[in-house]
Write an enzyme that holds these catalytic residues in place. Structure first.
Site, PDB file in Angstrom:
ATOM      1  N   HIS A  39       3.358  -0.633 -25.318  1.00 31.09           N
ATOM      2  CA  HIS A  39       2.413  -0.393 -24.010  1.00 31.09           C
ATOM      3  C   HIS A  39       2.986   1.248 -23.887  1.00 31.09           C
ATOM      4  CE1 HIS A  39       0.555  -1.916 -20.230  1.00 31.09           C
ATOM      5  NE2 HIS A  39       1.121  -0.539 -19.895  1.00 31.09           N
ATOM      6  N   HIS A  87      -4.387  -4.687 -18.920  1.00 30.31           N
ATOM      7  CA  HIS A  87      -3.570  -4.592 -17.658  1.00 30.31           C
ATOM      8  C   HIS A  87      -3.836  -5.858 -16.509  1.00 30.31           C
ATOM      9  CE1 HIS A  87      -2.426  -0.803 -19.249  1.00 30.31           C
ATOM     10  NE2 HIS A  87      -1.646  -0.614 -18.323  1.00 30.31           N
ATOM     11  N   GLU A 116       0.116  -6.817 -12.523  1.00 31.44           N
ATOM     12  CA  GLU A 116       1.089  -5.927 -11.989  1.00 31.44           C
ATOM     13  C   GLU A 116       0.847  -5.655 -10.659  1.00 31.44           C
ATOM     14  OE1 GLU A 116      -0.111  -1.983 -13.528  1.00 31.44           O
ATOM     15  OE2 GLU A 116       1.953  -1.217 -13.026  1.00 31.44           O
ATOM     16  N   ASP A 156       5.640   2.348 -20.642  1.00 30.04           N
ATOM     17  CA  ASP A 156       4.424   2.513 -19.778  1.00 30.04           C
ATOM     18  C   ASP A 156       4.256   4.116 -19.776  1.00 30.04           C
ATOM     19  OD1 ASP A 156       2.334   1.599 -18.621  1.00 30.04           O
ATOM     20  OD2 ASP A 156       3.491   0.989 -16.707  1.00 30.04           O
ATOM     21  N   ASP A 157       4.848   4.816 -18.796  1.00 29.71           N
ATOM     22  CA  ASP A 157       4.617   6.373 -18.805  1.00 29.71           C
ATOM     23  C   ASP A 157       6.112   7.043 -18.514  1.00 29.71           C
ATOM     24  OD1 ASP A 157       1.570   5.973 -18.217  1.00 29.71           O
ATOM     25  OD2 ASP A 157       2.484   4.703 -16.628  1.00 29.71           O
TER      26      ASP A 157
HETATM   27  N1  ADE Z   1      -2.054   3.884 -16.198  1.00 31.29           N
HETATM   28  C1  ADE Z   1      -0.969   4.573 -16.453  1.00 31.29           C
HETATM   29  N2  ADE Z   1       0.012   3.748 -15.936  1.00 31.29           N
HETATM   30  C2  ADE Z   1      -0.507   2.482 -15.376  1.00 31.29           C
HETATM   31  C3  ADE Z   1      -0.031   1.391 -14.991  1.00 31.29           C
HETATM   32  N3  ADE Z   1       1.263   0.992 -15.091  1.00 31.29           N
HETATM   33  N4  ADE Z   1      -0.911   0.584 -14.365  1.00 31.29           N
HETATM   34  C4  ADE Z   1      -2.256   0.790 -14.536  1.00 31.29           C
HETATM   35  N5  ADE Z   1      -2.654   1.790 -15.118  1.00 31.29           N
HETATM   36  C5  ADE Z   1      -1.865   2.854 -15.629  1.00 31.29           C
HETATM   37 ZN    ZN Z   2       0.308   0.687 -18.656  1.00 28.32          ZN
END
Ligand code: ADE
Ligand code: ZN
Length: 323
Positions: free
Chosen positions: A8, A188, A191, A269-270
């Protein structure tokens, strides 16, 4: 270093801030407002994060930019011992959902990934990811891009963005199209939405994996359903803590989900947005939950088994993880 498998990762969300600043300078685009005084990405909450993400992404305007991004991201992953990555790619950002343009972006990304892999870096596979808050119509166009390019490299369809926009059912057409094209499915959920969002994604989109899914913990019957069905959660604890979903690592539910038999995996994730790496995720979990190498081996093994790649690649990954 422990070999790691990441399921992810948003490609644009993994862009180092200096990389984005460099491209912005080359193109004379002013996005200085998205950085703090230290040069890190700066945002106040999840919804602001999505805006900052899209502003950063606005400087990526060509297949060549994405090739450079892919190389930078995979080199970072390699430094954490990542051997396989599934990255979310969005036709919305790569060619405005035009199939021909999308093919050009994809070719550039794939070529860059092949170069990194040939030098011993991670294997890359792509999950096409419509952006939920762009709406169901644009999602269909993105899913068509996915269906048209499904194969060895494009292996799945996902859905990211603002979970509060619509319901999973609104996106069922896109997921049906992708399933018919032979793509694997993830979404997703759980969350920013509660347990019902996970149920809806499972039942209305028939996904094999859930992105995050951690708020399933608020409904133990659902947790048991996930465990029994073998649904894999792409957990991103550092992301959840950075965005304020949980106050700290100890109170993150990944340990409880694991103990109750849910198949969990760990991803970033990011990563630069959340000041994390795969190594940091593993280290923080070891500290917070007292997890040992055996648990991390199980997580990696689960990730290898749940990867959307072909069986030959899976076999190689399992061999590299060892026993
Ligand atoms: N796009 C990038 N990161 C995300 C996340 N954590 N949740 C939803 N969309 C995203
Ligand atoms: Zn994500």
């Amino acid at each position: 270093m422990t070999p790691k498998i990441e399921l992810h990762l948003h490609l644009e969300g993994a862009a180092p801030p200096a990389f984005i600043r460099g491209l912005a300078a080359e193109k004379h685009i002013d996005i200085s407002g998205i950085f703090d005084a230290q040069g890190h990405y700066s945002y106040t909450d999840f919804w602001h994060f999505l805006k900052v993400y899209e502003a950063a992404t606005s400087v990526l305007t060509s297949p060549e930019d994405y090739a450079r991004l892919t190389t930078a991201v995979l080199e970072e992953s390699a430094a954490s011992g990542v051997i396989y990555t599934e990255a979310f790619l969005s036709p919305d950002f790569c060619g405005g959902r035009d199939v021909a343009a999308w093919r050009d972006y994809l070719a550039a990304i794939r070529e860059a990934a092949a170069r990194v892999e040939a030098q011993g870096g991670p294997i890359l596979r792509a999950i096409v990811t419509p952006i939920r808050h762009f709406g169901p119509d644009k999602a269909r166009e993105a899913a068509l891009c996915a269906a048209e390019t499904a194969g060895e490299f494009v292996v799945g369809l996902g859905l990211a963005g603002d979970e509060k926009t619509g319901t999973p059912k609104d996106y069922a057409y896109s997921f049906d199209m992708a399933r018919e094209a032979g793509l694997h499915l993830t979404c997703h959920a759980g969350e920013w939405g509660g347990p019902e969002s996970v149920r809806d994604a499972l039942h209305d989109l028939r996904v094999e994996r859930i992105g995050h899914g951690v708020r399933a913990i608020e409904d133990l019957a659902l947790v048991d359903e996930l465990a029994e069905a073998g649904v894999v959660l792409e957990c991103c604890p550092g992301s959840n803590v950075a965005l304020g979903l949980y106050p700290d690592w100890r109170r993150h539910p990944i340990g409880k989900l694991y103990d109750r038999g849910v198949k969990v995996t760990v991803s970033t994730d990011d990563p630069p947005f959340f000041h994390t790496t795969m190594t940091r995720e593993f280290d923080r979990l070891a500290e917070a939950l007292d997890w040992d190498d055996g648990v991390f081996h199980t997580l990696n093994r689960t990730a290898a088994e749940a990867a959307f790649c072909d069986e030959g690649t899976r076999k190689r990954l399992i061999e590299r993880l060892g026993s």
